[in-house]
Scaffold this motif. Sequence first.
Motif, PDB file in Angstrom:
ATOM      1  N   LYS A  43       0.922  -1.104   0.219  1.00  0.00           N
ATOM      2  CA  LYS A  43       0.115   0.245  -0.380  1.00  0.00           C
ATOM      3  C   LYS A  43       0.948   1.162  -0.163  1.00  0.00           C
ATOM      4  O   LYS A  43       0.629   1.838  -0.619  1.00  0.00           O
ATOM      5  CB  LYS A  43      -0.964  -0.168   1.092  1.00  0.00           C
ATOM      6  CG  LYS A  43      -1.460   0.862   1.946  1.00  0.00           C
ATOM      7  CD  LYS A  43      -2.830   0.764   2.545  1.00  0.00           C
ATOM      8  CE  LYS A  43      -3.533   2.162   2.913  1.00  0.00           C
ATOM      9  NZ  LYS A  43      -4.576   1.926   4.469  1.00  0.00           N
ATOM     10  N   GLN A  44       1.913   1.052   0.609  1.00  0.00           N
ATOM     11  CA  GLN A  44       3.019   2.200   0.476  1.00  0.00           C
ATOM     12  C   GLN A  44       3.514   2.360  -0.510  1.00  0.00           C
ATOM     13  O   GLN A  44       3.614   3.880  -0.926  1.00  0.00           O
ATOM     14  CB  GLN A  44       3.562   2.389   2.010  1.00  0.00           C
ATOM     15  CG  GLN A  44       4.889   3.920   2.272  1.00  0.00           C
ATOM     16  CD  GLN A  44       3.843   5.007   2.724  1.00  0.00           C
ATOM     17  OE1 GLN A  44       3.080   4.668   3.788  1.00  0.00           O
ATOM     18  NE2 GLN A  44       4.772   5.796   2.040  1.00  0.00           N
ATOM     19  N   ALA A  45       3.706   1.307  -0.914  1.00  0.00           N
ATOM     20  CA  ALA A  45       4.784   1.583  -2.175  1.00  0.00           C
ATOM     21  C   ALA A  45       3.949   1.688  -3.845  1.00  0.00           C
ATOM     22  O   ALA A  45       4.198   3.290  -4.113  1.00  0.00           O
ATOM     23  CB  ALA A  45       5.146   0.073  -2.536  1.00  0.00           C
ATOM     24  N   GLN A  47       1.725   3.968  -3.192  1.00  0.00           N
ATOM     25  CA  GLN A  47       0.572   6.095  -2.444  1.00  0.00           C
ATOM     26  C   GLN A  47       2.319   6.172  -3.047  1.00  0.00           C
ATOM     27  O   GLN A  47       1.936   7.172  -3.521  1.00  0.00           O
ATOM     28  CB  GLN A  47       0.830   5.796  -1.149  1.00  0.00           C
ATOM     29  CG  GLN A  47      -0.744   5.478  -1.099  1.00  0.00           C
ATOM     30  CD  GLN A  47      -0.340   4.868   0.739  1.00  0.00           C
ATOM     31  OE1 GLN A  47       0.335   5.362   1.381  1.00  0.00           O
ATOM     32  NE2 GLN A  47      -2.221   5.074   0.948  1.00  0.00           N
ATOM     33  N   ASN A  48       3.604   5.934  -2.931  1.00  0.00           N
ATOM     34  CA  ASN A  48       4.767   6.376  -3.415  1.00  0.00           C
ATOM     35  C   ASN A  48       5.045   6.130  -4.852  1.00  0.00           C
ATOM     36  O   ASN A  48       5.320   7.357  -5.324  1.00  0.00           O
ATOM     37  CB  ASN A  48       5.875   5.762  -2.732  1.00  0.00           C
ATOM     38  CG  ASN A  48       6.292   6.080  -1.360  1.00  0.00           C
ATOM     39  OD1 ASN A  48       5.785   6.908  -0.657  1.00  0.00           O
ATOM     40  ND2 ASN A  48       6.902   5.298  -1.194  1.00  0.00           N
ATOM     41  N   LEU A  49       4.146   5.552  -5.160  1.00  0.00           N
ATOM     42  CA  LEU A  49       4.089   5.549  -7.225  1.00  0.00           C
ATOM     43  C   LEU A  49       3.255   7.096  -7.462  1.00  0.00           C
ATOM     44  O   LEU A  49       3.668   7.654  -8.327  1.00  0.00           O
ATOM     45  CB  LEU A  49       4.142   4.438  -7.911  1.00  0.00           C
ATOM     46  CG  LEU A  49       4.178   2.744  -7.195  1.00  0.00           C
ATOM     47  CD1 LEU A  49       3.669   2.168  -8.055  1.00  0.00           C
ATOM     48  CD2 LEU A  49       5.919   3.682  -8.491  1.00  0.00           C
ATOM     49  N   ASP A  50       2.464   7.023  -6.630  1.00  0.00           N
ATOM     50  CA  ASP A  50       2.075   8.450  -7.253  1.00  0.00           C
ATOM     51  C   ASP A  50       2.360   9.892  -7.502  1.00  0.00           C
ATOM     52  O   ASP A  50       2.194  10.950  -6.827  1.00  0.00           O
ATOM     53  CB  ASP A  50       0.101   8.667  -6.855  1.00  0.00           C
ATOM     54  CG  ASP A  50      -0.505   7.440  -7.098  1.00  0.00           C
ATOM     55  OD1 ASP A  50      -0.311   6.975  -7.561  1.00  0.00           O
ATOM     56  OD2 ASP A  50      -1.682   7.558  -5.783  1.00  0.00           O
ATOM     57  N   THR A  51       3.314   9.835  -6.544  1.00  0.00           N
ATOM     58  CA  THR A  51       4.378  11.534  -5.642  1.00  0.00           C
ATOM     59  C   THR A  51       5.546  11.082  -6.912  1.00  0.00           C
ATOM     60  O   THR A  51       5.927  12.722  -6.411  1.00  0.00           O
ATOM     61  CB  THR A  51       5.004  11.245  -4.431  1.00  0.00           C
ATOM     62  OG1 THR A  51       5.870   9.964  -4.588  1.00  0.00           O
ATOM     63  CG2 THR A  51       3.563  11.334  -3.429  1.00  0.00           C
ATOM     64  N   LEU A  52       5.813  10.177  -7.729  1.00  0.00           N
ATOM     65  CA  LEU A  52       6.819  10.227  -8.767  1.00  0.00           C
ATOM     66  C   LEU A  52       6.677  10.815  -9.765  1.00  0.00           C
ATOM     67  O   LEU A  52       5.713  11.090 -10.049  1.00  0.00           O
ATOM     68  CB  LEU A  52       7.517   8.702  -9.177  1.00  0.00           C
ATOM     69  CG  LEU A  52       7.663   8.191  -7.851  1.00  0.00           C
ATOM     70  CD1 LEU A  52       8.481   6.794  -8.053  1.00  0.00           C
ATOM     71  CD2 LEU A  52       9.107   8.555  -6.917  1.00  0.00           C
ATOM     72  N   HIS A  53       7.682  11.014  -9.867  1.00  0.00           N
ATOM     73  CA  HIS A  53       7.788  12.257 -11.855  1.00  0.00           C
ATOM     74  C   HIS A  53       9.071  12.334 -12.577  1.00  0.00           C
ATOM     75  O   HIS A  53       9.748  12.334 -11.413  1.00  0.00           O
ATOM     76  CB  HIS A  53       7.291  13.611 -11.331  1.00  0.00           C
ATOM     77  CG  HIS A  53       5.913  14.358 -10.358  1.00  0.00           C
ATOM     78  ND1 HIS A  53       5.144  14.130 -10.904  1.00  0.00           N
ATOM     79  CD2 HIS A  53       5.647  14.583  -9.289  1.00  0.00           C
ATOM     80  CE1 HIS A  53       4.034  14.214 -10.449  1.00  0.00           C
ATOM     81  NE2 HIS A  53       4.584  14.883  -9.176  1.00  0.00           N
TER      82      HIS A  53
END
Length: 76
Positions: A43-45, A47-53
């Motif tokens: 779940k944390q991974a 959520q982190n994918l959504d913040t990567l640019h």
Amino acid sequence: MNNFTPEDMIRYLYNEMTATEAQTLKQALEADWSLKEKFEVLKQAMQNLDTLHYSPRPNAIHAILQYAGADKPVEH
């Protein structure tokens, strides 16, 4: 007891399970702390994918444009 795979938990996170599958996994998560830990990592991974640019390096863009001839003056 069901054996859920990481792929099952990802399907749950993305709402790709049937209602019955989701309910079964939800119950398993409430009963099995080890499974819950693994689920929280996924779940944390997610959520982190959504913040990567990501963006390409400027020299990569320049090389592509140079190869394509886009950096040359346009002749009419």
